[in-house]
Enzyme design. Structure first.
Site, mmCIF file in Angstrom:
data_model
loop_
_atom_site.group_PDB
_atom_site.id
_atom_site.type_symbol
_atom_site.label_atom_id
_atom_site.label_comp_id
_atom_site.label_asym_id
_atom_site.label_seq_id
_atom_site.Cartn_x
_atom_site.Cartn_y
_atom_site.Cartn_z
ATOM 1 N N GLU A 170 0.806 -1.226 0.000
ATOM 2 C CA GLU A 170 0.000 0.000 0.000
ATOM 3 C C GLU A 170 0.842 1.281 0.000
ATOM 4 O O GLU A 170 0.311 2.351 -0.247
ATOM 5 C CB GLU A 170 -1.015 0.001 1.148
ATOM 6 N N ASN A 171 2.140 1.165 0.292
ATOM 7 C CA ASN A 171 2.971 2.368 0.175
ATOM 8 C C ASN A 171 3.182 2.786 -1.275
ATOM 9 O O ASN A 171 3.648 3.897 -1.524
ATOM 10 C CB ASN A 171 4.320 2.185 0.898
#
Lengths: 224, 210, 210, 224
Positions: free
Chosen positions: B49-50
């Site tokens: 998700e980064n």
């Protein structure tokens, strides 16, 4: 108009009490050299908007340790235990925001929107104090825009027009924050001549950027 | 089966939930081990998700790229066919229903599919990170955790008492004792770990197992 | 001065509104001519709302790139330092206040800064395109148009009668007769085109000029 | 999972009555070969979501001329007079939406949001039937998400994972529409081997794309 300035001059743009956005995700893509020098100065009373407060020992965490912030708005503070300690002791105001909501609030400010409806946080403590709106029988929280006085970013390369290119996972919050602050300062690994960045390669158009700071080379070259 | 073998069973069991092409986000810690346990022939696409898709294994020593880290901040790799993006698109992917499944740990989960995994008031307040968005946005939410807390207290409950991460979003609970599906009628026990009896798993669970 | 000379004066006059570095979006038609009339030493950055910054002059014959067209669909060029993006970012730039000025034509404009430039009910309904966003989002909205309609009817009014593009957003009106600033007190006449008298411009205007 | 299919198979995915998003801006970046073949078929009752309805003579305009649409949602129809003619005759329902609102509605659907607040359209006929919300004494319209059954896109290049790269102004609505339809079909100039598109170069991640259609070469090579 973008201006190339020394690290010291960039840090001097930040004044006590300002709201500061800091790009990066647990240090990756964070403007470490700007943050390091800022932590050394006696800056006080800042409000931080960032995904997290760094990992203990890194540049952003040092600003927490040095008590430079009055308030922190972040999605996660677990990698820097000092933040939680100050929060539980009542010495630092911390507002925890879901990561997707946080980035969308910043985008909203940059895009001139008045807010947005998200299903994230419904039926949790995140909904406290917020307006709930039902669309097609589904509940959403109305989340408001989030802007800053200064955004401190890190990019891989830039050109004299201020166009920025990020690398890999170091992109994260940086391009979104570039749109939502009055003054945007980017620490960049390298500055290439005008025309060398293809228009399709640009990730942050130069019109968003005010100051470029060329990063000091590291002991070990990082990007070839 | 000893504890270690049961945890290994859990991970293998979660890994059987996917089909080739699924886009999956694995939480930090134990869930991430699922990637190495996929059945032969199954290829999934991991989202970090980064900001990227195509999360690969840890790099070999000396091959670390400081700009390629996973959502836990650890050095990682990007597989061929992977793509990078900013956090706004990353959470558009997550919230918009483009992730087929997410696997997360839990402090508590209940028979209505409510999940608590982000804070213990006054004690542990790390923040929700991307968890609230993942749990709301992923098409399928799989909780993977030890069946009880370290002191033996049940974590599968009739109703969560800790602050929620999200309401009514969990689809499947996989623990070292068994597999429970969340249905409108309650928790349906699908499977038990080898050697576990119904009496044992029900005794370690505060909700009624159907 | 004949009509043509007055239109030329209009364009030169609008071009004097900018300073180096300004991000400007020029509407289709007459406003686009402003780019060629900039005073020496002034460099502005043109935004093309279909998706790029650094809009340059028309390409030479044979040099057309089918993927480089302006918002009017005409072949164009991108200057060094330009950048391309999708429509979402393009309108984030526009709506978010990152455009310093936009220059648009008008069917009607009034003393409260209201603008009508996108439809005549039952007759001309081309759609607003990006105009509503531009007028709301740009820091400075400059209307550039002929002072009256082809049949001599005033277009600068006390109150617009056509459907609005936006309310209270126009800052400056530049016509072939003069320059009017929209203020809380009404329209302040800043300048008249060479040879135009106050009586003439007031007679061609439905709002009181201050 | 992305699949490479012939043009005919792509067109067969579109059924009467569907809602179809079409990328492009007055033809630039529009999937012309898919649209051409679709116009030749006797498809009926589609709802179109697109920036415009093309320019008379191009592929999208032909779908209007052939009366394939029941309804059009667009920001501008002026470059195709046939659309306005059908609308004024009451034969075609046309909903005109500000361009920035249109793209944001599509993004909203793709991003799982319930809607957003925009200042655009306040005090105009665009506000009719919409909820108005004041934030900090400023009025906004609540605009709702817009999704489709199928999105028809055009990209410059793709890889077998479905990753897309657009070129110059041909990007426009394409990447946003890629996120907001059940089935996403992209007409691409070329398909390169896996690994040849750098992860930082990707504009639409492959997970959004279902079908790739290799465009027939033109009489004149367009992109070198």
């Amino acid at each position: 108009m973008v201006e190339q300035i020394p690290l010291e001059a960039a840090v001097n743009k930040i004044e006590d009490g300002m709201t500061v956005m800091v790009g990066g995700f647990i240090g990756s893509g964070a403007p470490d050299q700007i943050l390091e020098l800022l932590a050394q100065r006696g800056i006080k009373g800042l409000t931080l908007i960032a995904n997290d407060t760094g990992i203990l020992g890194d540049a952003l965490s040092q600003l927490i340790v040095n008590r430079c912030f009055r308030k922190v708005i972040a999605s996660h503070i677990g990698t820097n235990p000092e933040t939680g300690k100050q929060m539980l002791a009542g010495e630092l105001e911390v507002q925890l925001v879901p990561q997707g909501t946080l980035v969308e609030q910043i985008r909203s400010a940059g895009a001139g929107l008045g807010g947005f409806l998200t299903p994230t946080g419904v039926a949790t403590i995140v909904e406290e104090g917020k307006q709930k709106i039902s669309i097609d029988h589904k509940e959403y929280l109305l989340e408001l825009p989030l802007s800053a006085d200064v955004a401190l970013l890190r990019a891989y390369k830039a050109d004299p027009a201020g166009n920025l290119v990020y690398r890999r996972a170091a992109r994260n919050f940086n391009p979104v924050m570039a749109t939502a602050a009055k003054t945007v300062i980017a620490q960049v690994e390298k500055i290439v001549p005008l025309g060398e960045i293809d228009p399709d390669e640009v990730m942050t158009p130069g019109i968003f950027v005010h100051y470029l700071v060329q990063a000091r080379p590291k002991g070990v070259a990082q990007h070839g | 089966m000893d504890k270690e073998a049961r945890m290994e069973w859990l991970i293998q069991r979660v890994a059987r939930e996917f089909k080739t092409g699924d886009v999956v986000n694995l939480g930090i810690g134990m869930p991430v081990k699922v990637a190495n346990a996929l059945p032969e022939g199954i290829t999934i696409i991991l989202q970090s998700e980064n900001g990227f898709l195509g999360l690969g294994p840890s790099p070999q020593e000396g091959q670390e790229d400081p700009d390629v880290v996973n959502a836990g901040g650890k050095y990682s790799t990007i597989l061929p066919g992977g793509s990078c993006f900013d956090s706004a698109l990353s959470f558009a992917i997550i919230r918009g229903g483009h992730v087929d499944a997410t696997v997360l740990g839990a402090l508590q989960v209940d028979e209505e599919g409510n999940l608590a995994n982000w804070m213990i008031p006054g004690k542990m307040v790390p923040g929700m990170g991307g968890a609230m968005d993942l749990v709301v946005g992923a098409r399928r939410v799989i909780v993977a955790m030890e069946h009880t807390a370290k002191n033996g207290t049940p974590k599968v409950l009739k109703q969560c008492s800790l602050p929620l991460t999200a309401a009514h979003q969990v689809n499947l609970i996989v623990t070292d004792m068994g597999v429970m599906e969340v249905t409108p009628q309650g928790l349906v026990l699908q499977e038990m770990a080898p050697g576990v009896t119904f009496a044992e798993i029900q005794a370690a669970t505060k909700a009624k197992l159907l």
